[in-house]
Design a protein around this motif. Structure first.
Motif, short mmCIF file in Angstrom:
data_model
loop_
_atom_site.label_atom_id
_atom_site.label_comp_id
_atom_site.label_asym_id
_atom_site.label_seq_id
_atom_site.Cartn_x
_atom_site.Cartn_y
_atom_site.Cartn_z
N PHE A 163 0.89 -1.25 -0.09
CA PHE A 163 0.05 -0.03 0.07
C PHE A 163 0.84 1.18 -0.22
O PHE A 163 1.68 1.44 0.97
CB PHE A 163 -0.92 0.05 1.22
CG PHE A 163 -1.93 1.13 1.16
CD1 PHE A 163 -3.14 1.15 0.33
CD2 PHE A 163 -1.60 2.21 2.11
CE1 PHE A 163 -3.75 2.24 0.23
CE2 PHE A 163 -2.60 3.33 1.96
CZ PHE A 163 -3.73 3.37 1.23
N GLY A 164 0.56 2.16 -1.08
CA GLY A 164 1.41 3.46 -0.87
C GLY A 164 2.44 3.54 -1.91
O GLY A 164 3.00 4.53 -2.09
N GLU A 165 2.94 2.25 -2.38
CA GLU A 165 4.07 2.13 -3.19
C GLU A 165 3.66 2.67 -4.60
O GLU A 165 2.63 2.46 -5.21
CB GLU A 165 4.56 0.69 -3.30
CG GLU A 165 5.14 0.29 -2.06
CD GLU A 165 6.63 0.98 -1.55
OE1 GLU A 165 7.27 1.27 -2.57
OE2 GLU A 165 6.92 1.03 -0.61
N THR A 166 4.56 3.40 -5.25
CA THR A 166 4.16 3.96 -6.63
C THR A 166 4.90 2.84 -7.61
O THR A 166 4.39 2.74 -8.60
CB THR A 166 5.23 5.08 -6.86
OG1 THR A 166 4.61 6.11 -6.07
CG2 THR A 166 4.60 5.72 -8.39
N PHE A 167 5.81 2.13 -7.21
CA PHE A 167 6.56 1.15 -8.28
C PHE A 167 6.69 -0.26 -7.63
O PHE A 167 6.91 -0.26 -6.52
CB PHE A 167 7.83 1.71 -8.68
CG PHE A 167 7.95 2.80 -9.50
CD1 PHE A 167 7.37 2.94 -10.65
CD2 PHE A 167 8.34 4.16 -8.79
CE1 PHE A 167 7.34 4.13 -11.40
CE2 PHE A 167 8.21 5.15 -9.48
CZ PHE A 167 7.93 5.37 -10.79
N LEU A 168 6.66 -1.52 -8.43
CA LEU A 168 6.51 -2.79 -7.84
C LEU A 168 7.89 -2.80 -7.27
O LEU A 168 8.78 -2.58 -8.01
CB LEU A 168 6.24 -3.60 -9.16
CG LEU A 168 5.94 -5.03 -8.77
CD1 LEU A 168 5.00 -5.32 -7.96
CD2 LEU A 168 6.02 -5.66 -9.99
N LYS A 169 7.88 -3.70 -6.31
CA LYS A 169 9.06 -4.04 -5.46
C LYS A 169 9.13 -5.75 -5.65
O LYS A 169 8.04 -6.13 -5.10
CB LYS A 169 9.42 -3.44 -4.35
CG LYS A 169 9.81 -2.02 -4.63
CD LYS A 169 10.12 -1.32 -3.33
CE LYS A 169 11.75 -1.95 -3.01
NZ LYS A 169 12.16 -0.81 -1.79
N ALA A 170 9.94 -6.42 -5.94
CA ALA A 170 9.95 -7.91 -6.03
C ALA A 170 10.99 -8.68 -5.79
O ALA A 170 12.38 -7.98 -5.71
CB ALA A 170 9.37 -8.24 -7.61
N LYS A 171 10.82 -9.72 -5.48
CA LYS A 171 12.22 -10.59 -5.43
C LYS A 171 12.52 -11.64 -6.30
O LYS A 171 13.39 -12.42 -6.38
CB LYS A 171 12.08 -11.46 -4.12
CG LYS A 171 10.86 -12.38 -3.87
CD LYS A 171 10.89 -12.72 -2.40
CE LYS A 171 9.61 -13.52 -2.09
NZ LYS A 171 9.50 -13.89 -0.62
N ALA A 172 11.28 -11.75 -7.02
CA ALA A 172 11.54 -12.60 -8.59
C ALA A 172 10.78 -12.16 -9.62
O ALA A 172 9.88 -11.55 -9.39
CB ALA A 172 10.97 -14.23 -8.25
N ILE A 173 11.25 -12.36 -10.88
CA ILE A 173 10.67 -11.90 -11.94
C ILE A 173 10.71 -13.08 -13.34
O ILE A 173 11.50 -13.93 -13.13
CB ILE A 173 11.19 -10.78 -12.55
CG1 ILE A 173 12.81 -10.92 -12.91
CG2 ILE A 173 10.87 -9.52 -11.61
CD1 ILE A 173 13.56 -9.84 -13.59
N SER A 174 9.64 -12.91 -14.26
CA SER A 174 9.56 -13.83 -15.36
C SER A 174 8.86 -13.19 -16.52
O SER A 174 7.73 -12.70 -16.03
CB SER A 174 9.17 -15.20 -14.80
OG SER A 174 9.25 -16.15 -15.76
N GLY A 175 9.23 -13.31 -17.52
CA GLY A 175 8.64 -12.57 -18.75
C GLY A 175 8.32 -13.82 -19.63
O GLY A 175 8.70 -14.99 -19.68
N GLY A 176 6.87 -13.73 -20.12
CA GLY A 176 6.17 -14.66 -20.90
C GLY A 176 5.76 -14.27 -22.34
O GLY A 176 6.64 -13.42 -22.99
N GLN A 177 4.91 -14.75 -22.87
CA GLN A 177 4.30 -14.19 -24.05
C GLN A 177 3.14 -13.15 -24.20
O GLN A 177 2.19 -13.43 -23.99
CB GLN A 177 3.67 -15.62 -25.07
CG GLN A 177 3.21 -14.96 -26.31
CD GLN A 177 2.57 -16.24 -27.11
OE1 GLN A 177 2.43 -17.29 -26.61
NE2 GLN A 177 1.97 -15.94 -28.32
N GLY A 178 3.95 -11.92 -24.15
CA GLY A 178 3.01 -10.91 -23.94
C GLY A 178 2.67 -10.69 -22.60
O GLY A 178 1.68 -9.67 -22.34
N TYR A 179 3.14 -11.14 -21.63
CA TYR A 179 2.81 -10.73 -20.32
C TYR A 179 3.97 -10.97 -19.31
O TYR A 179 5.20 -11.56 -19.87
CB TYR A 179 1.77 -11.55 -19.74
CG TYR A 179 1.91 -13.16 -19.63
CD1 TYR A 179 1.94 -13.80 -18.23
CD2 TYR A 179 2.35 -13.96 -20.64
CE1 TYR A 179 2.16 -14.83 -18.00
CE2 TYR A 179 2.61 -15.60 -20.23
CZ TYR A 179 2.36 -15.96 -18.90
OH TYR A 179 2.66 -17.13 -18.66
N ALA A 180 3.95 -10.76 -18.12
CA ALA A 180 5.00 -10.73 -17.29
C ALA A 180 4.62 -11.20 -15.88
O ALA A 180 3.37 -10.81 -15.57
CB ALA A 180 5.82 -9.58 -16.85
#
Length: 173
Positions: A88-105
Protein backbone atom coordinates in the motif's frame (compact mmCIF):
# COMPACT_ATOMS: atom_id res chain seq x y z
CA UNK A 1 23.61 -5.41 -17.67
CA UNK A 2 24.35 -6.31 -21.26
CA UNK A 3 22.11 -7.41 -24.10
CA UNK A 4 22.90 -8.20 -27.66
CA UNK A 5 20.11 -7.19 -29.97
CA UNK A 6 17.89 -4.77 -28.02
CA UNK A 7 19.84 -1.55 -28.51
CA UNK A 8 20.14 0.82 -31.51
CA UNK A 9 22.98 -1.29 -32.92
CA UNK A 10 20.45 -4.09 -33.54
CA UNK A 11 22.49 -5.58 -36.38
CA UNK A 12 25.74 -5.43 -34.46
CA UNK A 13 27.29 -8.74 -33.44
CA UNK A 14 28.43 -7.48 -30.04
CA UNK A 15 26.67 -7.16 -26.70
CA UNK A 16 25.72 -3.62 -25.75
CA UNK A 17 24.62 -2.20 -22.40
CA UNK A 18 20.94 -1.54 -21.75
CA UNK A 19 20.74 2.25 -21.71
CA UNK A 20 18.50 4.57 -19.72
CA UNK A 21 16.96 7.54 -21.53
CA UNK A 22 19.65 9.79 -20.03
CA UNK A 23 22.35 7.79 -21.85
CA UNK A 24 23.71 5.94 -18.81
CA UNK A 25 23.71 2.13 -18.55
CA UNK A 26 21.15 0.37 -16.36
CA UNK A 27 23.14 -0.82 -13.33
CA UNK A 28 22.63 -2.74 -10.09
CA UNK A 29 20.76 -5.56 -11.79
CA UNK A 30 20.59 -8.88 -9.91
CA UNK A 31 18.20 -10.84 -12.17
CA UNK A 32 16.91 -10.66 -15.75
CA UNK A 33 14.18 -12.40 -17.74
CA UNK A 34 13.12 -12.09 -21.37
CA UNK A 35 9.66 -12.73 -22.77
CA UNK A 36 8.90 -12.84 -26.45
CA UNK A 37 8.30 -9.09 -26.78
CA UNK A 38 9.57 -7.63 -23.52
CA UNK A 39 12.52 -7.74 -21.16
CA UNK A 40 12.51 -7.51 -17.38
CA UNK A 41 15.24 -6.67 -14.91
CA UNK A 42 15.27 -6.75 -11.11
CA UNK A 43 17.62 -4.38 -9.34
CA UNK A 44 19.34 -4.74 -5.97
CA UNK A 45 16.70 -2.50 -4.33
CA UNK A 46 13.90 -4.77 -5.54
CA UNK A 47 12.53 -2.54 -8.29
CA UNK A 48 11.30 -4.24 -11.47
CA UNK A 49 12.28 -2.64 -14.78
CA UNK A 50 10.70 -3.42 -18.18
CA UNK A 51 11.14 -2.47 -21.82
CA UNK A 52 10.01 -3.74 -25.20
CA UNK A 53 6.79 -3.94 -27.19
CA UNK A 54 4.07 -2.64 -24.91
CA UNK A 55 1.45 -3.18 -27.61
CA UNK A 56 0.12 -6.47 -26.19
CA UNK A 57 -1.90 -5.38 -23.21
CA UNK A 58 0.64 -2.76 -22.21
CA UNK A 59 2.76 -5.72 -21.08
CA UNK A 60 5.67 -3.56 -19.95
CA UNK A 61 3.61 -2.59 -16.89
CA UNK A 62 3.76 1.17 -17.28
CA UNK A 63 0.03 1.84 -17.02
CA UNK A 64 -2.32 2.70 -19.86
CA UNK A 65 -1.21 3.91 -23.25
CA UNK A 66 2.59 3.88 -22.93
CA UNK A 67 3.19 1.49 -25.84
CA UNK A 68 6.63 0.46 -27.07
CA UNK A 69 9.84 1.71 -25.48
CA UNK A 70 13.42 0.50 -25.78
CA UNK A 71 14.58 2.19 -22.58
CA UNK A 72 14.11 0.47 -19.19
CA UNK A 73 11.36 1.90 -16.99
CA UNK A 74 10.15 0.89 -13.55
CA UNK A 75 6.99 -1.21 -13.49
CA UNK A 76 4.15 0.52 -11.64
CA UNK A 77 2.93 -1.04 -8.35
CA UNK A 78 -0.58 -1.77 -9.64
CA UNK A 79 -2.89 -3.67 -7.29
CA UNK A 80 -0.02 -4.32 -4.86
CA UNK A 81 0.41 -0.57 -4.30
CA UNK A 82 -3.29 0.08 -3.67
CA UNK A 83 -4.09 -2.81 -1.30
CA UNK A 84 -3.77 -2.46 2.47
CA UNK A 85 -1.41 -5.02 3.93
CA UNK A 86 0.32 -5.54 0.58
CA UNK A 87 2.48 -2.73 -0.83
CA UNK A 88 0.00 0.00 0.00
CA UNK A 89 1.22 3.42 -1.03
CA UNK A 90 4.09 2.18 -3.21
CA UNK A 91 4.32 3.80 -6.63
CA UNK A 92 6.52 1.14 -8.24
CA UNK A 93 6.54 -2.64 -7.94
CA UNK A 94 9.17 -4.16 -5.65
CA UNK A 95 9.85 -7.86 -6.10
CA UNK A 96 12.18 -10.72 -5.28
CA UNK A 97 11.57 -12.75 -8.47
CA UNK A 98 10.57 -11.94 -12.08
CA UNK A 99 9.63 -13.82 -15.24
CA UNK A 100 8.68 -12.75 -18.78
CA UNK A 101 6.28 -14.74 -20.99
CA UNK A 102 4.35 -14.34 -24.23
CA UNK A 103 3.00 -10.81 -24.05
CA UNK A 104 2.82 -10.82 -20.27
CA UNK A 105 5.03 -10.75 -17.19
CA UNK A 106 4.96 -12.12 -13.65
CA UNK A 107 6.72 -11.30 -10.39
CA UNK A 108 6.77 -12.24 -6.71
CA UNK A 109 6.56 -9.09 -4.59
CA UNK A 110 9.01 -8.52 -1.76
CA UNK A 111 6.34 -9.74 0.67
CA UNK A 112 5.53 -12.94 -1.26
CA UNK A 113 2.48 -12.02 -3.35
CA UNK A 114 2.53 -13.33 -6.95
CA UNK A 115 1.43 -10.77 -9.55
CA UNK A 116 1.00 -10.69 -13.33
CA UNK A 117 0.33 -8.08 -16.02
CA UNK A 118 0.00 -7.79 -19.79
CA UNK A 119 -2.18 -9.75 -22.18
CA UNK A 120 -4.64 -12.37 -20.99
CA UNK A 121 -5.40 -14.83 -23.78
CA UNK A 122 -4.41 -18.09 -25.39
CA UNK A 123 -1.94 -18.55 -28.25
CA UNK A 124 -3.57 -18.00 -31.60
CA UNK A 125 -6.26 -15.75 -30.13
CA UNK A 126 -6.66 -12.27 -31.49
CA UNK A 127 -5.09 -10.97 -28.27
CA UNK A 128 -2.45 -13.61 -27.63
CA UNK A 129 -0.70 -13.77 -24.30
CA UNK A 130 -0.49 -15.58 -21.00
CA UNK A 131 -3.34 -16.22 -18.63
CA UNK A 132 -2.85 -13.76 -15.78
CA UNK A 133 -4.65 -15.78 -13.10
CA UNK A 134 -6.29 -12.65 -11.70
CA UNK A 135 -9.78 -14.13 -11.73
CA UNK A 136 -11.10 -11.98 -14.56
CA UNK A 137 -10.71 -11.71 -18.28
CA UNK A 138 -8.98 -8.98 -20.14
CA UNK A 139 -5.52 -7.55 -20.17
CA UNK A 140 -3.91 -5.54 -17.41
CA UNK A 141 -1.49 -2.65 -17.95
CA UNK A 142 -0.34 -2.88 -14.31
CA UNK A 143 0.38 -5.81 -11.93
CA UNK A 144 -2.62 -7.68 -10.54
CA UNK A 145 -2.62 -10.37 -7.85
CA UNK A 146 -2.57 -13.96 -9.09
CA UNK A 147 -5.57 -15.28 -7.18
CA UNK A 148 -6.33 -18.64 -5.60
CA UNK A 149 -10.01 -17.68 -5.15
CA UNK A 150 -12.30 -14.69 -5.67
CA UNK A 151 -10.76 -12.72 -2.79
CA UNK A 152 -7.67 -14.76 -1.91
CA UNK A 153 -4.07 -14.80 -3.02
CA UNK A 154 -0.83 -16.31 -1.78
CA UNK A 155 1.43 -14.32 0.54
CA UNK A 156 4.19 -16.92 0.77
CA UNK A 157 5.41 -17.23 -2.84
CA UNK A 158 9.16 -17.57 -3.29
CA UNK A 159 9.79 -18.06 -7.02
CA UNK A 160 7.90 -17.69 -10.29
CA UNK A 161 8.23 -18.89 -13.87
CA UNK A 162 6.09 -18.66 -16.97
CA UNK A 163 5.91 -20.22 -20.38
CA UNK A 164 4.03 -19.03 -23.44
CA UNK A 165 0.56 -18.93 -21.94
CA UNK A 166 0.85 -20.30 -18.41
CA UNK A 167 2.84 -19.68 -15.27
CA UNK A 168 3.75 -21.26 -11.98
CA UNK A 169 4.95 -20.06 -8.61
CA UNK A 170 6.29 -21.90 -5.59
CA UNK A 171 5.43 -21.22 -1.96
CA UNK A 172 7.13 -21.88 1.35
CA UNK A 173 4.38 -24.31 2.47
Amino acid sequence: MWLGEMQPEANDNYARPVMNTNGTPLTGIVSISAGDILCLALDASGYVWAWGNGGWGDCTGQGAGVGNHSDPRRVVAGEWGTTAGAGFGETFLKAKAISGGQGYAMAVTTNGIPVAWGNNGACGAAASGGHLGSGGGGQSNAPKFIRTGAATYATNATSISDGDTWGFYTTTT
